[in-house]
Design a protein around this motif. Structure first.
Motif, PDB file in Angstrom:
ATOM      1  N   MET A   1       0.850  -1.169   0.000  1.00 13.25           N
ATOM      2  CA  MET A   1       0.000   0.000   0.000  1.00 13.25           C
ATOM      3  C   MET A   1       0.897   1.234   0.000  1.00 13.25           C
ATOM      4  O   MET A   1       1.829   1.317   0.781  1.00 13.25           O
ATOM      5  N   VAL A   2       0.590   2.149  -0.870  1.00 17.17           N
ATOM      6  CA  VAL A   2       1.330   3.403  -0.936  1.00 17.17           C
ATOM      7  C   VAL A   2       0.331   4.548  -0.814  1.00 17.17           C
ATOM      8  O   VAL A   2      -0.671   4.572  -1.523  1.00 17.17           O
ATOM      9  N   ILE A   3       0.617   5.449   0.098  1.00 14.06           N
ATOM     10  CA  ILE A   3      -0.177   6.673   0.195  1.00 14.06           C
ATOM     11  C   ILE A   3       0.730   7.822  -0.211  1.00 14.06           C
ATOM     12  O   ILE A   3       1.815   7.993   0.343  1.00 14.06           O
ATOM     13  N   ALA A   4       0.282   8.574  -1.192  1.00 12.84           N
ATOM     14  CA  ALA A   4       0.993   9.768  -1.636  1.00 12.84           C
ATOM     15  C   ALA A   4       0.097  10.961  -1.332  1.00 12.84           C
ATOM     16  O   ALA A   4      -1.080  10.956  -1.689  1.00 12.84           O
ATOM     17  N   ALA A  45       4.227   2.153   2.188  1.00  9.35           N
ATOM     18  CA  ALA A  45       5.146   3.249   1.899  1.00  9.35           C
ATOM     19  C   ALA A  45       4.347   4.542   1.855  1.00  9.35           C
ATOM     20  O   ALA A  45       3.125   4.525   1.681  1.00  9.35           O
ATOM     21  N   ALA A  46       5.042   5.649   2.035  1.00  7.94           N
ATOM     22  CA  ALA A  46       4.403   6.958   1.968  1.00  7.94           C
ATOM     23  C   ALA A  46       5.279   7.897   1.149  1.00  7.94           C
ATOM     24  O   ALA A  46       6.505   7.868   1.249  1.00  7.94           O
ATOM     25  N   ILE A  47       4.611   8.710   0.330  1.00  6.94           N
ATOM     26  CA  ILE A  47       5.288   9.743  -0.448  1.00  6.94           C
ATOM     27  C   ILE A  47       4.601  11.059  -0.099  1.00  6.94           C
ATOM     28  O   ILE A  47       3.398  11.205  -0.324  1.00  6.94           O
ATOM     29  N   LEU A  48       5.349  11.974   0.494  1.00  6.50           N
ATOM     30  CA  LEU A  48       4.773  13.214   1.006  1.00  6.50           C
ATOM     31  C   LEU A  48       5.464  14.435   0.407  1.00  6.50           C
ATOM     32  O   LEU A  48       6.654  14.392   0.091  1.00  6.50           O
ATOM     33  N   HIS A  61       2.401  10.251  12.152  1.00  5.53           N
ATOM     34  CA  HIS A  61       1.604   9.670  13.239  1.00  5.53           C
ATOM     35  C   HIS A  61       0.310   9.067  12.690  1.00  5.53           C
ATOM     36  O   HIS A  61      -0.046   7.929  13.009  1.00  5.53           O
ATOM     37  N   HIS A  62      -0.397   9.822  11.853  1.00  7.78           N
ATOM     38  CA  HIS A  62      -1.642   9.326  11.274  1.00  7.78           C
ATOM     39  C   HIS A  62      -1.388   8.133  10.350  1.00  7.78           C
ATOM     40  O   HIS A  62      -2.141   7.156  10.367  1.00  7.78           O
ATOM     41  N   LEU A  63      -0.350   8.211   9.546  1.00 11.42           N
ATOM     42  CA  LEU A  63      -0.032   7.111   8.648  1.00 11.42           C
ATOM     43  C   LEU A  63       0.331   5.853   9.424  1.00 11.42           C
ATOM     44  O   LEU A  63      -0.068   4.745   9.057  1.00 11.42           O
ATOM     45  N   ASP A  77      10.374   3.040   7.050  1.00  9.50           N
ATOM     46  CA  ASP A  77      11.590   2.740   6.296  1.00  9.50           C
ATOM     47  C   ASP A  77      11.411   3.003   4.810  1.00  9.50           C
ATOM     48  O   ASP A  77      12.373   2.918   4.051  1.00  9.50           O
ATOM     49  N   HIS A  78      10.177   3.269   4.401  1.00  7.90           N
ATOM     50  CA  HIS A  78       9.876   3.485   2.992  1.00  7.90           C
ATOM     51  C   HIS A  78       9.048   4.756   2.836  1.00  7.90           C
ATOM     52  O   HIS A  78       7.918   4.739   2.358  1.00  7.90           O
TER      53      HIS A  78
END
Length: 105
Positions: A1-4, A45-48, A61-63, A77-78
């Motif tokens: 799962m990736v959240i951008a 993973a997260a892309i911000l 924190h929310h993620l 780590d991602h």
């Protein structure tokens, strides 16, 4: 799962938080009704992107809570973040671009 997502005022925008809020029944079933869902393990993973001070601590924190709830691990780590978009556009942030490429690999 990736959240951008962009980071607004130090956290995720309302549309992303709204998506997360829709998982409240899963949270209640697991932690209050003792009926945990059998969710497959997932990678995350997260892309911000963030401007101003680039403070994405509340977003993380929310993620973290969201990914834990859906049985997805590893986003810390991602995570790729372009934290100063008011001075360096995200598409020119070489460190953030390298982090996204690393996530994709």
């Amino acid at each position: 799962m990736v959240i951008a997502s962009p980071v607004y005022y130090g956290t995720l925008p309302g549309s992303v938080l709204s998506l997360m809020s829709r998982l409240q029944p899963w949270h209640a079933a697991t932690f209050f009704l003792n009926q945990p869902l059998n969710l497959r393990h997932k990678k995350s993973a997260a892309i911000l992107t963030a401007g101003g001070k680039g403070n994405q601590a509340n977003a993380n924190h929310h993620l973290s809570a969201f990914f834990r709830m859906v049985n997805a691990e590893g986003f810390l780590d991602h995570t790729a973040c372009s934290p100063n978009t008011d001075t360096i556009p995200a598409q020119e942030d070489e460190q953030a671009i390298a982090a996204v490429i690393e996530i994709a690999s």
